[in-house]
Motif scaffolding. Structure first.
Motif, PDB file in Angstrom:
ATOM      1  N   GLN A  18       0.831  -1.202   0.000  1.00 34.89           N
ATOM      2  CA  GLN A  18       0.000   0.000   0.000  1.00 34.89           C
ATOM      3  C   GLN A  18       0.870   1.257   0.000  1.00 34.89           C
ATOM      4  N   THR A  19       1.973   1.216   0.742  1.00 30.59           N
ATOM      5  CA  THR A  19       2.913   2.346   0.746  1.00 30.59           C
ATOM      6  C   THR A  19       3.493   2.545  -0.648  1.00 30.59           C
ATOM      7  N   GLN A  20       3.870   1.456  -1.307  1.00 26.63           N
ATOM      8  CA  GLN A  20       4.414   1.545  -2.658  1.00 26.63           C
ATOM      9  C   GLN A  20       3.359   2.054  -3.644  1.00 26.63           C
ATOM     10  N   PHE A  21       2.136   1.565  -3.522  1.00 25.51           N
ATOM     11  CA  PHE A  21       1.054   1.997  -4.403  1.00 25.51           C
ATOM     12  C   PHE A  21       0.864   3.510  -4.312  1.00 25.51           C
ATOM     13  N   ASP A  22       0.821   4.028  -3.097  1.00 19.31           N
ATOM     14  CA  ASP A  22       0.669   5.466  -2.894  1.00 19.31           C
ATOM     15  C   ASP A  22       1.866   6.235  -3.446  1.00 19.31           C
ATOM     16  N   SER A  23       3.055   5.693  -3.289  1.00 19.98           N
ATOM     17  CA  SER A  23       4.259   6.327  -3.817  1.00 19.98           C
ATOM     18  C   SER A  23       4.207   6.410  -5.342  1.00 19.98           C
ATOM     19  N   TYR A  24       3.731   5.353  -5.999  1.00 20.53           N
ATOM     20  CA  TYR A  24       3.609   5.369  -7.462  1.00 20.53           C
ATOM     21  C   TYR A  24       2.641   6.463  -7.905  1.00 20.53           C
ATOM     22  N   GLU A  25       1.608   6.689  -7.138  1.00 17.20           N
ATOM     23  CA  GLU A  25       0.636   7.737  -7.479  1.00 17.20           C
ATOM     24  C   GLU A  25       1.301   9.111  -7.460  1.00 17.20           C
ATOM     25  N   LYS A  26       2.123   9.355  -6.458  1.00 22.27           N
ATOM     26  CA  LYS A  26       2.851  10.627  -6.382  1.00 22.27           C
ATOM     27  C   LYS A  26       3.810  10.780  -7.555  1.00 22.27           C
ATOM     28  N   HIS A  27       4.511   9.706  -7.887  1.00 26.45           N
ATOM     29  CA  HIS A  27       5.460   9.773  -8.999  1.00 26.45           C
ATOM     30  C   HIS A  27       4.754   9.998 -10.330  1.00 26.45           C
ATOM     31  N   SER A  28       3.569   9.444 -10.483  1.00 24.95           N
ATOM     32  CA  SER A  28       2.792   9.687 -11.698  1.00 24.95           C
ATOM     33  C   SER A  28       2.432  11.163 -11.812  1.00 24.95           C
ATOM     34  N   LEU A  29       2.107  11.779 -10.702  1.00 20.02           N
ATOM     35  CA  LEU A  29       1.822  13.215 -10.713  1.00 20.02           C
ATOM     36  C   LEU A  29       3.068  14.000 -11.106  1.00 20.02           C
ATOM     37  N   PHE A  30       4.219  13.602 -10.616  1.00 21.92           N
ATOM     38  CA  PHE A  30       5.471  14.271 -11.000  1.00 21.92           C
ATOM     39  C   PHE A  30       5.755  14.113 -12.492  1.00 21.92           C
ATOM     40  N   ILE A  31       5.454  12.933 -13.043  1.00 25.77           N
ATOM     41  CA  ILE A  31       5.631  12.731 -14.487  1.00 25.77           C
ATOM     42  C   ILE A  31       4.737  13.701 -15.256  1.00 25.77           C
ATOM     43  N   LYS A  32       3.498  13.849 -14.815  1.00 26.88           N
ATOM     44  CA  LYS A  32       2.578  14.779 -15.476  1.00 26.88           C
ATOM     45  C   LYS A  32       3.084  16.220 -15.380  1.00 26.88           C
ATOM     46  N   LEU A  33       3.528  16.620 -14.203  1.00 27.19           N
ATOM     47  CA  LEU A  33       4.041  17.986 -14.029  1.00 27.19           C
ATOM     48  C   LEU A  33       5.302  18.205 -14.864  1.00 27.19           C
ATOM     49  N   PHE A  34       6.155  17.191 -14.947  1.00 27.55           N
ATOM     50  CA  PHE A  34       7.344  17.281 -15.782  1.00 27.55           C
ATOM     51  C   PHE A  34       6.943  17.459 -17.240  1.00 27.55           C
ATOM     52  N   ASN A  35       5.924  16.721 -17.678  1.00 21.87           N
ATOM     53  CA  ASN A  35       5.491  16.837 -19.072  1.00 21.87           C
ATOM     54  C   ASN A  35       4.953  18.232 -19.367  1.00 21.87           C
ATOM     55  N   VAL A  36       4.203  18.792 -18.443  1.00 26.34           N
ATOM     56  CA  VAL A  36       3.710  20.169 -18.635  1.00 26.34           C
ATOM     57  C   VAL A  36       4.903  21.116 -18.756  1.00 26.34           C
ATOM     58  N   ALA A  37       5.853  21.002 -17.842  1.00 23.82           N
ATOM     59  CA  ALA A  37       7.000  21.914 -17.845  1.00 23.82           C
ATOM     60  C   ALA A  37       7.861  21.760 -19.098  1.00 23.82           C
ATOM     61  N   ILE A  38       8.220  20.522 -19.445  1.00 19.08           N
ATOM     62  CA  ILE A  38       9.109  20.321 -20.589  1.00 19.08           C
ATOM     63  C   ILE A  38       8.407  20.657 -21.898  1.00 19.08           C
TER      64      ILE A  38
END
Length: 152
Positions: A18-38
């Protein structure tokens, strides 16, 4: 392994997953924010036009791959939760011979359900088009196309 020790192992596995699942969700948000920025930087600062589409699509697919990994964790979480529920109601799940209810079987369960290279690519693409993954990537693609059409 006694039923009580297997239940404890399932509970520990659930906590870890469950900790890993939640961590993946945060990283997915970072990927999205990175895509907006780049994408914005490449389109509006560097001004490489339609080439930005390819970068945006690559990052989007990476998000789909990331969510595929998270989906595997979710599948195992469901099995673990079923095992915990089973132990809570019967206190004797080992007697039924169902190894999917045994703790610490994540890699074995994934290997048994693996679909090969082509199946894996389709799994990545399937996860990429889910609305929670596709946003904001689709909007970025539309902005890039619109900007390129207006500039051309």
């Amino acid at each position: 392994m006694t039923p009580d020790s297997n239940l404890l192992a399932l509970q520990q596995e659930w906590t870890t997953l469950q900790t890993q699942f939640d961590s993946y969700e945060k990283h997915s948000l970072f990927i999205k924010l990175f895509n907006v920025a780049i994408s914005c930087a490449l389109l509006f600062i560097v001004n490489i036009g339609l080439w930005t589409l390819f970068i945006c699509a690559i990052v989007w697919l990476q998000d789909g791959i990331w969510k595929t990994f998270q989906g595997r964790i979710a599948q195992r979480l469901e099995s673990v939760e079923l095992g915990i529920k089973h132990y809570a109601s019967t206190k004797n799940a080992e007697s039924n011979g169902d190894s999917s209810l045994l703790a610490m079987q994540f890699n074995t369960a994934w290997e048994e359900s693996r679909k090969g290279a082509i199946g894996l690519v389709f799994e990545y693409l399937k996860n990429s088009i889910k609305p929670t993954v596709a946003y904001p990537h689709v909007l970025l693609l539309l902005i890039i196309i619109a900007n390129s059409c207006l500039a051309g």
